[in-house]
Design an enzyme around this catalytic site. Structure first.
Site, PDB file in Angstrom:
ATOM      1  N   LYS A 118     -12.076  13.909 -47.182  1.00 12.56           N
ATOM      2  CA  LYS A 118     -11.581  15.062 -47.927  1.00 12.56           C
ATOM      3  C   LYS A 118     -10.173  15.470 -47.504  1.00 12.56           C
ATOM      4  O   LYS A 118      -9.275  15.602 -48.341  1.00 12.56           O
ATOM      5  CB  LYS A 118     -12.534  16.241 -47.752  1.00 12.56           C
ATOM      6  CG  LYS A 118     -12.091  17.496 -48.483  1.00 12.56           C
ATOM      7  CD  LYS A 118     -13.056  18.664 -48.222  1.00 12.56           C
ATOM      8  CE  LYS A 118     -12.551  19.938 -48.889  1.00 12.56           C
ATOM      9  NZ  LYS A 118     -13.446  21.098 -48.606  1.00 12.56           N
ATOM     10  N   ASP A 147      -6.192  10.422 -38.105  1.00 13.63           N
ATOM     11  CA  ASP A 147      -6.911  10.013 -36.903  1.00 13.63           C
ATOM     12  C   ASP A 147      -8.335   9.546 -37.194  1.00 13.63           C
ATOM     13  O   ASP A 147      -8.721   8.437 -36.833  1.00 13.63           O
ATOM     14  CB  ASP A 147      -6.903  11.130 -35.849  1.00 13.63           C
ATOM     15  CG  ASP A 147      -7.305  12.482 -36.413  1.00 13.63           C
ATOM     16  OD1 ASP A 147      -7.695  12.548 -37.604  1.00 13.63           O
ATOM     17  OD2 ASP A 147      -7.251  13.477 -35.667  1.00 13.63           O
ATOM     18  N   LYS A 189       4.379  28.237 -46.194  1.00  9.30           N
ATOM     19  CA  LYS A 189       4.826  29.534 -45.690  1.00  9.30           C
ATOM     20  C   LYS A 189       5.376  30.400 -46.824  1.00  9.30           C
ATOM     21  O   LYS A 189       5.911  29.894 -47.815  1.00  9.30           O
ATOM     22  CB  LYS A 189       5.908  29.337 -44.618  1.00  9.30           C
ATOM     23  CG  LYS A 189       5.386  28.768 -43.312  1.00  9.30           C
ATOM     24  CD  LYS A 189       6.497  28.714 -42.289  1.00  9.30           C
ATOM     25  CE  LYS A 189       5.976  28.215 -40.935  1.00  9.30           C
ATOM     26  NZ  LYS A 189       7.045  28.179 -39.921  1.00  9.30           N
ATOM     27  N   LEU A 222     -11.647   9.250 -40.072  1.00 10.76           N
ATOM     28  CA  LEU A 222     -12.107   9.289 -41.455  1.00 10.76           C
ATOM     29  C   LEU A 222     -13.599   9.585 -41.451  1.00 10.76           C
ATOM     30  O   LEU A 222     -14.409   8.733 -41.091  1.00 10.76           O
ATOM     31  CB  LEU A 222     -11.825   7.941 -42.130  1.00 10.76           C
ATOM     32  CG  LEU A 222     -11.956   7.855 -43.645  1.00 10.76           C
ATOM     33  CD1 LEU A 222     -10.973   8.787 -44.323  1.00 10.76           C
ATOM     34  CD2 LEU A 222     -11.726   6.422 -44.102  1.00 10.76           C
ATOM     35  N   LYS A 240       0.851  -1.206   0.000  1.00 12.60           N
ATOM     36  CA  LYS A 240       0.000   0.000   0.000  1.00 12.60           C
ATOM     37  C   LYS A 240       0.883   1.252   0.000  1.00 12.60           C
ATOM     38  O   LYS A 240       0.587   2.247   0.669  1.00 12.60           O
ATOM     39  CB  LYS A 240      -0.911   0.021   1.226  1.00 12.60           C
ATOM     40  CG  LYS A 240      -1.812  -1.203   1.396  1.00 12.60           C
ATOM     41  CD  LYS A 240      -2.896  -1.275   0.357  1.00 12.60           C
ATOM     42  CE  LYS A 240      -3.948  -2.302   0.766  1.00 12.60           C
ATOM     43  NZ  LYS A 240      -3.413  -3.656   0.948  1.00 12.60           N
ATOM     44  N   ARG A 263       2.442  19.976 -45.600  1.00  7.11           N
ATOM     45  CA  ARG A 263       2.050  21.149 -44.843  1.00  7.11           C
ATOM     46  C   ARG A 263       0.581  21.478 -45.107  1.00  7.11           C
ATOM     47  O   ARG A 263       0.070  21.277 -46.198  1.00  7.11           O
ATOM     48  CB  ARG A 263       2.916  22.353 -45.219  1.00  7.11           C
ATOM     49  CG  ARG A 263       4.374  22.220 -44.788  1.00  7.11           C
ATOM     50  CD  ARG A 263       5.070  23.575 -44.920  1.00  7.11           C
ATOM     51  NE  ARG A 263       4.468  24.529 -44.015  1.00  7.11           N
ATOM     52  CZ  ARG A 263       4.826  24.696 -42.744  1.00  7.11           C
ATOM     53  NH1 ARG A 263       5.805  23.963 -42.239  1.00  7.11           N
ATOM     54  NH2 ARG A 263       4.221  25.593 -41.986  1.00  7.11           N
TER      55      ARG A 263
END
Length: 480
Positions: A407, A401, A378, A403, A96, A374
């Site tokens: 797109k 991550d 930039k 779907l 413990k 990207r």
């Protein structure tokens, strides 16, 4: 061999879910050992317990406090006791432990010097306290989430019986370690409490305590605590039984009683008449524990949410929270990795921004170079569309991550192809279905997913995490 495998091997070899508490309690020492000095008498008693039960139990649990109370001779007694335990039977040190400042050195002592296999810890210091014990890959911890002490009820059931603190301890501690690394210690005479803990932790090992305090309710305890495979629950041998001269016979009788009750429960479960109404884990998803953890850390939320595609769903999936929960993130990477190992590619690419941590983790796991397109180019510096080193003609696997419409991931894949890279496979964590994989195929991509929204929905409903209204909302959306 890690603790989890060692425990399962002992369970299988001895056909037993029983464990013995090797506690040198001077107040319980049998009369036949009292004629000696206290340490010698306790040592003979401990040896007796081990010799009489070594072929009938799956683990031993020495309680550190009893040995410490005996001073320096007690610590020596502990080391002698640990050495006397057969090496194939795991040792769970009941400590413990609850001090953050000593956790690192104590973990080194119990795991590296004393060579115990697992330890009990208090949860209230948080993950920082537990982490030093989890760096030992072959060891395990048991988190104390509930005790049978009557005066603890005001704390354990705070703020309400419906949402008690002990369940929050279970949910939070599951984020600290995998099922192989982290189990739960539950002291209770109430099968309902054990059932609630099992419902939110279907794949965790539960070490039951204090179950004999109100007589023999063994069948109810087993029905509440066993997992879908009829195991995952460790049962203590009653303390008063350990004082008896016919200990071997009594433990053998208890072993047979447990196995018989377990067999009957498994047989009854074949019709889904389990201890929880409307819950059946017989056909549980192989990633059920991960799905439940995602829900517990609020990666899945209910309400009217506008998605990136502009559509409004009755729920929202936010996987960005995963990176703040290392143990969950590790399981997510494992699931991705299982798919990627079957594919051929030269580099892995993540789609900004949500999947960049995942792509980074997978690149490290697979020792594979990573690049990413990207989101915007930039107006200064290199003005590169693709970050990272690559050569035209190489094959890239894209990870994302979620779907939903496809797109964003196809836009990212298109940027990769525009610089001469080949993209054949797209791997996502969650597929909302709705025919999006077909859309990917029409555009020349093979779609792969760790989970589908319908699998998540079904698992959460079976585990009692969502109600029928939420289940219907999720099901309808995934079938649109």
């Amino acid at each position: 061999m890690n603790f989890f495998d060692k425990l399962n091997q002992a369970i299988s070899q001895n056909q037993s879910l029983l464990f013995v508490g090797l506690d040198p309690n001077p107040e319980m020492i049998p009369a036949r050992y009292k004629s000696q000095d206290i340490i010698s008498g306790l040592w003979d008693w401990l040896q007796f317990m081990i010799s009489e039960t070594a072929d009938k139990v799956c683990a031993y649990k020495p309680t550190l406090g009893f040995y410490e109370a005996l001073g320096a001779p007690g610590i020596e007694l502990l080391q002698r006791t640990l050495a006397a335990i057969p090496p194939h039977i795991p040792i769970i040190l009941d400590a413990k432990h609850s001090d953050l400042n000593t956790s690192t050195i104590f973990a080194q002592t119990v795991f590296a010097q004393w060579n115990v296999d697992a330890i009990t810890l208090s949860p209230y210091i948080g993950q920082d306290h537990v982490a030093p014990f989890l760096v030992y890959p072959d060891k395990a911890v048991f988190i104390l989430c509930c005790t049978s002490n009557p005066t603890a009820v005001t704390l354990q059931q705070y703020p309400s019986i419906e949402s008690p603190l002990y369940l929050q301890v279970v949910k939070e501690s599951k984020n600290w370690g995998t099922p192989e690394q982290l189990g739960l210690e539950v002291g209770t005479t109430n099968p309902d409490i054990l059932a609630r803990i099992r419902a939110v932790s279907p794949e965790r090992i539960i070490m039951a305590r204090s179950i004999w305090a109100e007589g023999n309710n063994l069948s109810k305890i087993l029905a509440a605590g066993l997992n879908a495979n009829g195991d995952g629950l460790l049962i203590p041998v009653p303390q008063d039984m350990l004082t008896q001269e016919d200990l071997s016979e009594q433990v053998q009788s208890l072993q047979a009683e447990v196995n018989q009750a377990k067999t009957e429960i498994i047989y009854d479960a074949s019709s889904c008449s389990l201890w929880l109404p409307d819950v059946c884990f017989l056909d549980q998803h192989p990633l059920q524990d991960l799905i439940l953890q995602l829900y517990d850390i609020s990666c899945i939320m209910f309400g009217n949410y506008v998605q990136a595609s502009g559509a409004t769903f009755p729920y929202y999936v936010d996987l960005r929270k995963i990176i703040s929960n290392p143990q969950v993130f590790n399981q997510v990477l494992n699931a991705y990795e299982d798919i990627l190992k079957s594919l051929e590619f030269d580099r892995v690419a993540g789609i900004p921004y949500g999947s960049l941590p995942t792509a980074t983790g997978l690149a490290l796991r697979l020792n594979c170079p990573m690049i990413f397109p990207r989101k915007e180019v930039k107006a200064h510096g290199t003005r590169r569309l693709i970050e990272g080193e690559f050569s035209p003609g190489e094959t890239v696997v894209v990870v994302d991550d979620i779907l939903i419409s496809g797109k964003s991931v196809m836009e990212g894949a298109g940027k990769l192809k525009s610089v001469g890279l080949n993209v054949n496979d797209i791997v996502v964590f969650i597929d909302h279905e709705q025919g999006v994989k077909n859309r990917l195929q029409e555009n020349g991509y093979r779609g792969h997913s760790v989970l589908t929204m319908s699998e998540i929905t079904e698992t959460l409903y079976q585990a009692g995490r969502i109600n029928e209204e939420q289940f219907s909302a999720l099901s309808e959306q995934s079938n649109v």
